[in-house]
Scaffold this active site. Structure first.
Site, PDB file in Angstrom:
ATOM      1  N   TYR B 110       0.844  -1.196   0.000  1.00  0.00           N
ATOM      2  CA  TYR B 110       0.000   0.000   0.000  1.00  0.00           C
ATOM      3  C   TYR B 110       0.876   1.241   0.000  1.00  0.00           C
ATOM      4  CZ  TYR B 110      -4.224  -2.656   1.198  1.00  0.00           C
ATOM      5  OH  TYR B 110      -5.289  -3.520   1.187  1.00  0.00           O
ATOM      6  N   TYR B 149      -0.620  -9.843   0.514  1.00  0.00           N
ATOM      7  CA  TYR B 149       0.426  -9.410   1.445  1.00  0.00           C
ATOM      8  C   TYR B 149       0.182 -10.054   2.803  1.00  0.00           C
ATOM      9  CZ  TYR B 149      -3.311  -6.209   2.809  1.00  0.00           C
ATOM     10  OH  TYR B 149      -4.514  -5.694   3.211  1.00  0.00           O
ATOM     11  N   ARG B 158      -3.337 -11.779   3.329  1.00  0.00           N
ATOM     12  CA  ARG B 158      -4.653 -11.359   2.844  1.00  0.00           C
ATOM     13  C   ARG B 158      -4.796 -11.729   1.375  1.00  0.00           C
ATOM     14  NH1 ARG B 158      -8.181  -7.730   4.136  1.00  0.00           N
ATOM     15  NH2 ARG B 158      -9.458  -9.466   3.531  1.00  0.00           N
ATOM     16  N   HIS B 161      -7.427  -8.085  -2.890  1.00  0.00           N
ATOM     17  CA  HIS B 161      -8.715  -7.412  -2.690  1.00  0.00           C
ATOM     18  C   HIS B 161      -8.616  -5.929  -2.983  1.00  0.00           C
ATOM     19  CE1 HIS B 161      -6.588  -6.873   1.140  1.00  0.00           C
ATOM     20  NE2 HIS B 161      -7.285  -5.752   1.277  1.00  0.00           N
ATOM     21  N   HIS B 163     -10.544  -2.389  -1.685  1.00  0.00           N
ATOM     22  CA  HIS B 163     -11.462  -1.791  -0.717  1.00  0.00           C
ATOM     23  C   HIS B 163     -12.465  -0.907  -1.443  1.00  0.00           C
ATOM     24  CE1 HIS B 163      -9.167  -2.860   2.969  1.00  0.00           C
ATOM     25  NE2 HIS B 163      -8.135  -2.832   2.136  1.00  0.00           N
TER      26      HIS B 163
END
Lengths: 182, 239
Positions: B110, B149, B158, B161, B163
């Protein structure tokens, strides 16, 4: 009813550059932010500020708070603020004191709380400690158990910079904030 | 004057489709989810309209994450087009819904200052976008497929995906969720995905759809979102 609601999922720890980019200094224009009132918005300018505390009483540094309220023209103002942009983990909105929206409604601010560790958002409400008469008539507050109503009341403080209302949100514990099934 | 009005009221949050606030497999919920019963509210609050976002709230490149943060080239990774509809429980389109998305880059990193995962940042990719739905409730994003990640909830990673944050036509129909990809082997062991009740969690998984236009440019995924909708309730109005 033909379709089931899409399940909620957590906002996670990394929402800031998408949802509150300007507040956190990311290079992306924000759709909304912590300043709700413009200079020409009628009403008393106020600051609404506070922290979010977890079940251990620790301030949460990755919560996102959204607020909506009516001004004196009954125009609705909306704002959004994260708690991770300053070291004190505070949210801070600049707005005007809300007006009442009906005979059985005290001035209030509707609030959405979300954070890492919350799979669904929660709704709460801010009332004001200098509106005791109106609060006593409020039909939503009337449905809150009397001993828990205090968790929804912001405290007025006159500071040199202006009028500040403090409103802390406690996710758990003896003084857990009232959340609504909205 | 008296007349009968059809006052729209919002259908309640259907908790049989929603995760519980405290779901111990996702460890952070244990100290952060409310534990007291929620207090029911009268209808007045449900009728609150959501904030109105003018088209000025959305810039021309905001929906295209492959272009909205470029510095000196194109972002790395698989280009994908994510599109779908926002509808209510009766299948009616939700128009002018504000959709905001954020995600990791192709390497699973991120652009957030707090993300410590030692995978490379991409100078040409921020991973944030937004758009408004059209009259049919449709939306389209162009982006890069996010990487998986590891996260601090045990040994797991995870699943890939994106958000999603949605503001429909009512304050109370607010939804923040995550879109997953079909066939991801991490889904069956992901506590966040599995926090959604079994009968509902499949709605979080997008569908692979070969693109009708530009099939050589990007892979296509479809993801529809169902928000709480209004039901008509007759009510006497005194004016």
């Amino acid at each position: 009813m033909k379709y089931g609601q899409t399940p909620s999922q957590t906002v996670g720890p990394y929402f800031a550059y998408g949802l509150t980019p300007e507040q956190y200094g990311y290079p992306f224009r924000a759709a909304c932010g912590p300043v709700l009132a413009e200079a020409r918005t009628p009403g008393e300018p106020i600051v609404l500020t506070g922290r979010v505390y977890d079940g251990d009483g620790k301030p949460v540094d990755d919560a996102m708070i959204e607020i909506l309220h009516a001004d004196t023209r009954r125009k609705y103002l909306f704002g959004r603020c994260g708690t991770g942009a300053d070291r004190e983990c505070t949210f801070r909105f600049e707005t005007v004191k809300p007006a009442s929206t009906g005979p059985r409604s005290a001035p209030h601010i509707d609030v959405i709380v979300m954070m890492r560790g919350m799979l669904s958002h929660a709704f709460t409400r801010v009332y004001f400690d200098d509106e005791q008469e109106a609060n006593a008539r409020d039909e939503v507050l009337a449905d809150v158990p009397a001993e828990r109503r205090g968790t929804l009341i912001a405290r007025r403080e006159e500071l040199p910079g202006g009028m500040v209302y403090r409103f802390d949100i406690r996710m758990q514990g003896r003084d857990e904030t009232v959340f609504f099934d909205l | 004057m008296k007349r009968d009005l059809q006052i729209p009221t919002l259908r309640p949050r259907d908790w049989s489709t929603q995760p519980a606030y405290v779901y111990p497999p996702y460890k952070s919920t244990v100290k952060r989810g409310p534990t007291q019963p929620l207090v029911p509210v009268k209808r007045a609050l449900e009728q609150l309209a959501a904030p109105v976002y003018g088209h000025g709230a959305v810039g021309p490149l905001d929906h295209d994450l492959t272009r909205n943060a470029v510095k000196n080239g194109e972002p790395l990774g698989e280009r994908i087009v994510v599109s779908g509809r926002v509808i209510d429980e009766d299948g009616r389109p939700v128009r002018d819904a504000l959709i905001e998305i954020w995600q990791a880059n192709a390497a699973g990193r991120y652009a957030h200052k707090v993300d410590q995962h030692p995978a490379p940042l991409d100078p040409n990719f921020l991973g944030a976008g937004r758009c408004l739905t059209d009259k049919q409730g449709r939306y389209t994003f162009v982006t890069i497929k996010p990487g998986a990640y590891p996260w601090g909830n045990g040994a797991g990673w995870r699943p890939n995906h994106i958000h999603f944050s949605l503001f429909g036509n009512y304050f109370a129909s607010r939804l923040v969720t995550q879109m997953y990809f079909p066939g991801d082997p991490l889904l069956p062991i992901d506590p966040i995905y599995n926090s959604a009740p079994a009968g509902a969690r499949g709605r979080l998984v997008s569908r692979y759809v070969p693109l009708a236009s530009d099939p050589d440019f990007a892979l296509g995924y479809e993801f529809d979102v169902v928000l709480r909708g209004a039901q008509q309730t007759p009510m006497e109005n005194r004016e």
